[in-house]
Design a protein around this motif. Structure first.
Motif, PDB file in Angstrom:
ATOM      1  N   ASN A 105       0.829  -1.191   0.000  1.00  0.00           N
ATOM      2  CA  ASN A 105       0.000   0.000   0.000  1.00  0.00           C
ATOM      3  C   ASN A 105       0.875   1.256   0.000  1.00  0.00           C
ATOM      4  OD1 ASN A 105      -2.354   1.386  -0.044  1.00  0.00           O
ATOM      5  ND2 ASN A 105      -3.115   0.664   1.932  1.00  0.00           N
ATOM      6  N   GLY A 137      -7.817   9.409  -5.379  1.00  0.00           N
ATOM      7  CA  GLY A 137      -8.789   8.345  -5.592  1.00  0.00           C
ATOM      8  C   GLY A 137      -9.345   7.809  -4.286  1.00  0.00           C
ATOM      9  N   GLY A 138      -8.469   7.529  -3.341  1.00  0.00           N
ATOM     10  CA  GLY A 138      -8.907   7.001  -2.055  1.00  0.00           C
ATOM     11  C   GLY A 138      -9.720   8.011  -1.262  1.00  0.00           C
ATOM     12  N   THR A 139      -9.404   9.300  -1.434  1.00  0.00           N
ATOM     13  CA  THR A 139     -10.153  10.346  -0.735  1.00  0.00           C
ATOM     14  C   THR A 139     -11.595  10.393  -1.242  1.00  0.00           C
ATOM     15  OG1 THR A 139      -8.136  11.648  -0.458  1.00  0.00           O
ATOM     16  CG2 THR A 139     -10.227  12.816  -0.212  1.00  0.00           C
ATOM     17  N   ARG A 155     -13.201   7.986  -2.724  1.00  0.00           N
ATOM     18  CA  ARG A 155     -13.839   6.740  -2.262  1.00  0.00           C
ATOM     19  C   ARG A 155     -14.356   6.884  -0.833  1.00  0.00           C
ATOM     20  NH1 ARG A 155      -9.459   2.892  -0.756  1.00  0.00           N
ATOM     21  NH2 ARG A 155      -9.439   4.382   0.946  1.00  0.00           N
ATOM     22  N   ASP A 156     -13.512   7.405   0.058  1.00  0.00           N
ATOM     23  CA  ASP A 156     -13.915   7.508   1.466  1.00  0.00           C
ATOM     24  C   ASP A 156     -15.027   8.531   1.653  1.00  0.00           C
ATOM     25  OD1 ASP A 156     -12.113   5.563   2.077  1.00  0.00           O
ATOM     26  OD2 ASP A 156     -10.570   6.914   2.818  1.00  0.00           O
ATOM     27  N   PHE A 208      -4.366  -0.898  -5.294  1.00  0.00           N
ATOM     28  CA  PHE A 208      -5.351   0.087  -4.849  1.00  0.00           C
ATOM     29  C   PHE A 208      -6.771  -0.383  -5.154  1.00  0.00           C
ATOM     30  CE2 PHE A 208      -2.952   4.415  -4.668  1.00  0.00           C
ATOM     31  CZ  PHE A 208      -2.686   4.199  -3.333  1.00  0.00           C
ATOM     32  N   SER A 209      -6.976  -0.909  -6.347  1.00  0.00           N
ATOM     33  CA  SER A 209      -8.323  -1.313  -6.756  1.00  0.00           C
ATOM     34  C   SER A 209      -8.831  -2.472  -5.901  1.00  0.00           C
ATOM     35  CB  SER A 209      -8.319  -1.718  -8.233  1.00  0.00           C
ATOM     36  OG  SER A 209      -7.779  -0.685  -9.019  1.00  0.00           O
ATOM     37  N   SER A 238      -9.423  -1.476  -2.210  1.00  0.00           N
ATOM     38  CA  SER A 238     -10.627  -0.666  -2.052  1.00  0.00           C
ATOM     39  C   SER A 238     -11.877  -1.521  -2.122  1.00  0.00           C
ATOM     40  CB  SER A 238     -10.692   0.405  -3.138  1.00  0.00           C
ATOM     41  OG  SER A 238      -9.861   1.467  -2.794  1.00  0.00           O
ATOM     42  N   LYS A 296     -12.200  -3.084   1.175  1.00  0.00           N
ATOM     43  CA  LYS A 296     -12.692  -2.134   2.180  1.00  0.00           C
ATOM     44  C   LYS A 296     -14.208  -1.959   2.052  1.00  0.00           C
ATOM     45  CE  LYS A 296     -11.882   2.515   4.028  1.00  0.00           C
ATOM     46  NZ  LYS A 296     -10.943   3.667   4.073  1.00  0.00           N
ATOM     47  N   MET A 326     -16.192   1.192  -6.177  1.00  0.00           N
ATOM     48  CA  MET A 326     -15.233   1.821  -5.274  1.00  0.00           C
ATOM     49  C   MET A 326     -13.791   1.489  -5.687  1.00  0.00           C
ATOM     50  SD  MET A 326     -17.010   3.611  -3.296  1.00  0.00           S
ATOM     51  CE  MET A 326     -18.744   3.695  -3.784  1.00  0.00           C
ATOM     52  N   THR A 356     -11.038   4.325  -6.944  1.00  0.00           N
ATOM     53  CA  THR A 356      -9.754   4.490  -6.271  1.00  0.00           C
ATOM     54  C   THR A 356      -8.590   4.335  -7.248  1.00  0.00           C
ATOM     55  OG1 THR A 356     -10.787   3.512  -4.334  1.00  0.00           O
ATOM     56  CG2 THR A 356      -8.400   3.775  -4.275  1.00  0.00           C
TER      57      THR A 356
END
Lengths: 208, 208, 208
Positions: B14, B50-52, B54-55, B107-108, B111, B114, B128, B132
């Protein structure tokens, strides 16, 4: 018309608005030669971008998280567009713009209604309606490297503002929700159709 | 391999993915002559954008808020890039693309995992994962005034979709989480490497 | 000066910062010939974009949702700009840049303070301050299809970073909040004014 019929009508109209905006995103993708998956991404961003930003700002669950069907509609619209549209001349653009006007008025009014449901002020409800109507198209144009046309002509964003405002005003006057919804949508729709028919635009603010 | 080793491996991977995406942002910044602070900003946006998103959509705490170390990795990557990279020819682009493929698949899949952890449906988990994988790169290209390349070629976004989908499928089939993670990442990685090696692209959707 | 006077001053300054940023958005809109409503939209995005992203990331209520007055200030600023500005030469650009420097320092420091109030770490407070100072301007430039100038010259984003950092440092040293606020804003302001006066820029990171 009974309440049940009206809520069914609203649900259909909402789905149609999503498909129309997805179609608009897919057609834009075709002009910029995205690959098939890029077409789906752009269709999705155009269709749900405005409502997603509205829900983030309102601090409520994003509307499409619990609606798998919206995703299916978007993908289906993008795929059908890729299969059948090769030349923009083959699309009856007039019909598309009219249906798009319908979607714009629907999205703006339904968002204002959602905001009032959550006890937001009338001013904020108008802002939420406007954001939902125009944000998806703005992001679509940003991704395709254009200055958003809807900020520049055809009173597009004014329609979002007017539709949402009409609903807030009628609701404040104590009219029934159904009447408020229909009259507000109709008002926005008529303004947009008039702008399309007579090529109305507000004068640009230009600094020399 | 024991569970402890696997979770350590995931943590390393990660962090590597974040640094690789930061490197991609910093290199892009160099092509557009940003100032040193702009380089750090663009590296950060590419790495965590991307993660931001998503969250935000999932309505959970943004992943980097409680991870100061991710910020340090990003700043360090941007600074090292500015100190040592002057000519893109000096960067072994092949190696960079391979490591980037690794980050994309990681990442994919992570996510999607998650999202399933938070009881989202398989369809939403795939979405998602895709968001991400590709959103950071899309924002990077938008800031630099380009139509995002990854929507146009090299099956980049398909890799995000495929990796996340494989994980959801394997997880649904009842495979152990670790096996699902590895096979899904491997699948995405192999597709991306094949696309790089044979210059695979999907045909563009072009409206004349 | 007593605490009451200081908090009144801060409230005024915050409103001034919003109007200055709205003015900056409206002037940019005029250069790209947006229609009147587009001018208001761009003014609003420039003025509240940074704080909105900060609040989304922090997971707190968006600051303007309960402040109708901010919306009025923005609309009033946009309307006045359209009525009275026709040639940029008529605007005393020097004065505008100085007031803008004040807004930039204010926004960055007040955001860092908000982040510390919510128990975030010093590093995250600095990041929140920087985001608030620069994000609105970045989005404004993206919509107008430019590579954001503030990532390229005039140490603009460094000022946001420095102002927020100074506040976090002074606060950590145990100085009173009011003193920390003023000194941090002053530090950022002076750096920005120096950059404007002597045309300071950091060397660009350029890959040939």
């Amino acid at each position: 018309m009974e309440e049940h019929q009206i809520s069914t009508f609203i649900e259909y109209a909402n789905s149609i608005a999503i498909m129309v905006f997805a179609l608009s995103g897919a057609l834009t993708a075709g002009r910029y030669r995205l690959d098939p998956f890029g077409v789906i991404v752009l269709a999705a961003i155009t269709a749900v971008g405005g409502g997603t930003i509205r829900d983030l700002i309102m601090g409520v669950e994003i509307f499409w998280l619990s609606h798998n069907d919206y995703i299916y509609y978007i993908v289906a619209t993008a795929v059908v567009t890729m299969l059948f549209v090769r030349h923009p001349n083959h699309v009856p653009m007039r019909i598309l713009m009219v249906v798009d006007a319908f979607g714009l008025a629907m999205f703006s009014v339904l968002s204002a209604q959602k905001a009032l449901d959550y006890q937001m002020t009338g001013l904020m409800a108008v802002i939420m309606g406007t954001i939902t109507g125009v944000a998806g198209g703005i992001i679509r144009d940003i991704i395709c490297n254009q200055i958003p046309l809807l900020l520049r002509r055809e009173v597009y964003s004014v329609v979002a503002l007017l539709s949402a405002s009409l609903f807030v005003i009628f609701d404040g006057l104590g009219l029934s929700e159904n009447v408020s919804l229909f009259v507000a949508m109709l008002g926005g729709l008529l303004l947009r159709l008039a702008a399309i028919y007579w090529h109305l635009s507000l004068p640009a603010f230009a600094i020399d």
